[in-house]
Write an enzyme that holds these catalytic residues in place. Sequence first.
Site, PDB file in Angstrom:
ATOM      1  N   ARG A 131      -7.330 -30.820  12.884  1.00 14.04           N
ATOM      2  CA  ARG A 131      -7.888 -31.263  14.487  1.00 14.04           C
ATOM      3  C   ARG A 131      -7.889 -32.940  14.701  1.00 14.04           C
ATOM      4  O   ARG A 131      -7.516 -33.320  15.703  1.00 14.04           O
ATOM      5  CB  ARG A 131      -9.345 -31.040  14.455  1.00 14.04           C
ATOM      6  CG  ARG A 131      -9.392 -29.351  14.633  1.00 14.04           C
ATOM      7  CD  ARG A 131     -10.837 -28.904  13.969  1.00 14.04           C
ATOM      8  NE  ARG A 131     -10.963 -27.564  14.482  1.00 14.04           N
ATOM      9  CZ  ARG A 131     -12.144 -26.878  14.170  1.00 14.04           C
ATOM     10  NH1 ARG A 131     -13.293 -27.427  13.362  1.00 14.04           N
ATOM     11  NH2 ARG A 131     -12.167 -25.525  14.348  1.00 14.04           N
ATOM     12  N   LYS A 162      -5.021 -21.280  17.451  1.00 11.68           N
ATOM     13  CA  LYS A 162      -5.546 -20.910  18.644  1.00 11.68           C
ATOM     14  C   LYS A 162      -4.466 -21.202  19.924  1.00 11.68           C
ATOM     15  O   LYS A 162      -3.508 -21.719  19.681  1.00 11.68           O
ATOM     16  CB  LYS A 162      -6.862 -21.997  19.231  1.00 11.68           C
ATOM     17  CG  LYS A 162      -7.995 -21.583  18.189  1.00 11.68           C
ATOM     18  CD  LYS A 162      -9.139 -22.698  18.736  1.00 11.68           C
ATOM     19  CE  LYS A 162     -10.448 -22.542  17.795  1.00 11.68           C
ATOM     20  NZ  LYS A 162     -11.707 -23.071  18.386  1.00 11.68           N
ATOM     21  N   PHE A 168     -21.648 -22.828  27.063  1.00 14.07           N
ATOM     22  CA  PHE A 168     -20.034 -23.349  27.033  1.00 14.07           C
ATOM     23  C   PHE A 168     -19.348 -21.890  26.692  1.00 14.07           C
ATOM     24  O   PHE A 168     -17.869 -21.984  26.344  1.00 14.07           O
ATOM     25  CB  PHE A 168     -19.699 -24.371  26.463  1.00 14.07           C
ATOM     26  CG  PHE A 168     -20.381 -24.515  24.916  1.00 14.07           C
ATOM     27  CD1 PHE A 168     -21.343 -25.108  24.376  1.00 14.07           C
ATOM     28  CD2 PHE A 168     -19.701 -23.518  23.780  1.00 14.07           C
ATOM     29  CE1 PHE A 168     -21.763 -25.184  23.437  1.00 14.07           C
ATOM     30  CE2 PHE A 168     -20.202 -23.565  22.386  1.00 14.07           C
ATOM     31  CZ  PHE A 168     -21.392 -24.443  22.070  1.00 14.07           C
ATOM     32  N   ARG A 216     -11.312 -25.250   5.382  1.00 16.69           N
ATOM     33  CA  ARG A 216     -12.359 -25.889   6.340  1.00 16.69           C
ATOM     34  C   ARG A 216     -12.407 -27.490   6.331  1.00 16.69           C
ATOM     35  O   ARG A 216     -12.264 -28.173   7.365  1.00 16.69           O
ATOM     36  CB  ARG A 216     -13.618 -25.585   5.986  1.00 16.69           C
ATOM     37  CG  ARG A 216     -14.365 -24.128   6.503  1.00 16.69           C
ATOM     38  CD  ARG A 216     -14.508 -24.102   7.919  1.00 16.69           C
ATOM     39  NE  ARG A 216     -15.706 -24.552   8.416  1.00 16.69           N
ATOM     40  CZ  ARG A 216     -16.211 -24.707   9.601  1.00 16.69           C
ATOM     41  NH1 ARG A 216     -15.376 -23.770  10.412  1.00 16.69           N
ATOM     42  NH2 ARG A 216     -17.398 -25.341   9.987  1.00 16.69           N
ATOM     43  N   ASN A 221      -9.252 -27.093  19.848  1.00 14.41           N
ATOM     44  CA  ASN A 221      -9.221 -27.859  18.802  1.00 14.41           C
ATOM     45  C   ASN A 221      -8.420 -27.183  17.808  1.00 14.41           C
ATOM     46  O   ASN A 221      -8.697 -27.155  16.515  1.00 14.41           O
ATOM     47  CB  ASN A 221     -10.707 -27.955  18.261  1.00 14.41           C
ATOM     48  CG  ASN A 221     -11.433 -26.724  17.894  1.00 14.41           C
ATOM     49  OD1 ASN A 221     -10.891 -25.792  18.269  1.00 14.41           O
ATOM     50  ND2 ASN A 221     -12.718 -26.911  17.436  1.00 14.41           N
ATOM     51  N   THR A 242     -15.505 -30.061  14.234  1.00  9.77           N
ATOM     52  CA  THR A 242     -15.230 -29.094  15.490  1.00  9.77           C
ATOM     53  C   THR A 242     -14.653 -29.802  16.448  1.00  9.77           C
ATOM     54  O   THR A 242     -13.678 -29.335  17.234  1.00  9.77           O
ATOM     55  CB  THR A 242     -16.554 -28.325  15.606  1.00  9.77           C
ATOM     56  OG1 THR A 242     -17.005 -27.694  14.446  1.00  9.77           O
ATOM     57  CG2 THR A 242     -16.264 -27.313  16.865  1.00  9.77           C
ATOM     58  N   HIS A 276      -9.081 -22.250  14.048  1.00 10.63           N
ATOM     59  CA  HIS A 276     -10.449 -21.638  13.863  1.00 10.63           C
ATOM     60  C   HIS A 276     -10.233 -21.338  12.194  1.00 10.63           C
ATOM     61  O   HIS A 276      -9.407 -20.954  11.815  1.00 10.63           O
ATOM     62  CB  HIS A 276     -10.942 -20.142  14.417  1.00 10.63           C
ATOM     63  CG  HIS A 276     -11.915 -19.434  13.651  1.00 10.63           C
ATOM     64  ND1 HIS A 276     -13.213 -19.729  13.682  1.00 10.63           N
ATOM     65  CD2 HIS A 276     -11.850 -18.440  12.425  1.00 10.63           C
ATOM     66  CE1 HIS A 276     -13.669 -19.079  12.922  1.00 10.63           C
ATOM     67  NE2 HIS A 276     -12.971 -18.299  12.094  1.00 10.63           N
ATOM     68  N   GLU A 279     -14.524 -11.434   8.995  1.00 15.31           N
ATOM     69  CA  GLU A 279     -13.622 -11.851   9.937  1.00 15.31           C
ATOM     70  C   GLU A 279     -12.294 -11.289   9.570  1.00 15.31           C
ATOM     71  O   GLU A 279     -11.377 -10.854  10.384  1.00 15.31           O
ATOM     72  CB  GLU A 279     -13.444 -13.421  10.028  1.00 15.31           C
ATOM     73  CG  GLU A 279     -14.663 -14.050  10.663  1.00 15.31           C
ATOM     74  CD  GLU A 279     -14.679 -15.658  10.671  1.00 15.31           C
ATOM     75  OE1 GLU A 279     -13.870 -16.195  10.236  1.00 15.31           O
ATOM     76  OE2 GLU A 279     -15.638 -16.225  11.256  1.00 15.31           O
ATOM     77  N   TYR A 290     -17.045 -14.770  18.219  1.00 10.45           N
ATOM     78  CA  TYR A 290     -18.005 -15.958  18.460  1.00 10.45           C
ATOM     79  C   TYR A 290     -19.382 -15.204  18.742  1.00 10.45           C
ATOM     80  O   TYR A 290     -20.008 -15.923  19.597  1.00 10.45           O
ATOM     81  CB  TYR A 290     -17.258 -16.651  19.554  1.00 10.45           C
ATOM     82  CG  TYR A 290     -16.054 -17.496  19.016  1.00 10.45           C
ATOM     83  CD1 TYR A 290     -16.289 -18.486  18.269  1.00 10.45           C
ATOM     84  CD2 TYR A 290     -14.787 -17.271  19.467  1.00 10.45           C
ATOM     85  CE1 TYR A 290     -15.127 -19.147  17.831  1.00 10.45           C
ATOM     86  CE2 TYR A 290     -13.743 -17.925  19.279  1.00 10.45           C
ATOM     87  CZ  TYR A 290     -14.060 -18.848  18.191  1.00 10.45           C
ATOM     88  OH  TYR A 290     -12.586 -19.815  17.695  1.00 10.45           O
TER      89      TYR A 290
END
Length: 153
Positions: free
Chosen positions: A102, A9, A57, A85, A112, A91, A115, A126, A49
């Site tokens: 994270r 990110k 948010f 993951r 964070n 998250t 993704h 994706e 998303y």
Amino acid sequence: MERTLVIIKPCAVQRGLIGEVLSRFERRGLKLVAMKMTRLDAEICRRHYAHLADKPFYPIIEESMTAAPVVLCCMEGIDAVEVVRTMAGATNGRKALPGTIRGDYCVSHQENIIHASDSLESAAQELERFFKPEDYCSYDNPLLGYLYAKDEL
Ligand code: ADP
């Protein structure tokens, strides 16, 4: 072998953590088969998303994800979706366990670091969203026999 999408990110790009994040996946034994640096626009962010687009948010997600470039990575390995993951952690970075990406690099719910696709089905969707077939690089991994047992391959 499974393939999964990792997005490094903007917060991690800005903080100079691209190499640290990639090295974790490399050290674990995941194979990087496609990678590109790009800046997401509002439209692709909203598609990515879509499951959160009606949350209060969401504007923060869009602002954060389009603020600077991201690094898109396709990681390959046995059970790659679950492995990646688990490495990402919870998250909310404040709740993520130490040892996870994270949990080691952030203290934020939004900022964070990465993704990671949450299922094989979403990984396929994706990856199709961000990569063309010609973006994938095919190369042998001579260490495969040391990363996995014969009966796993
Ligand atoms: P994950 O990224 O772990 O798969 P989600 O798909 O639920 O989690 O959420 C996608 C992203 O949206 C999160 O990584 C985070 O950046 C942001 N997000 C989710 N929930 C919140 C929240 N309650 N507050 C702020 N940001 C959130």
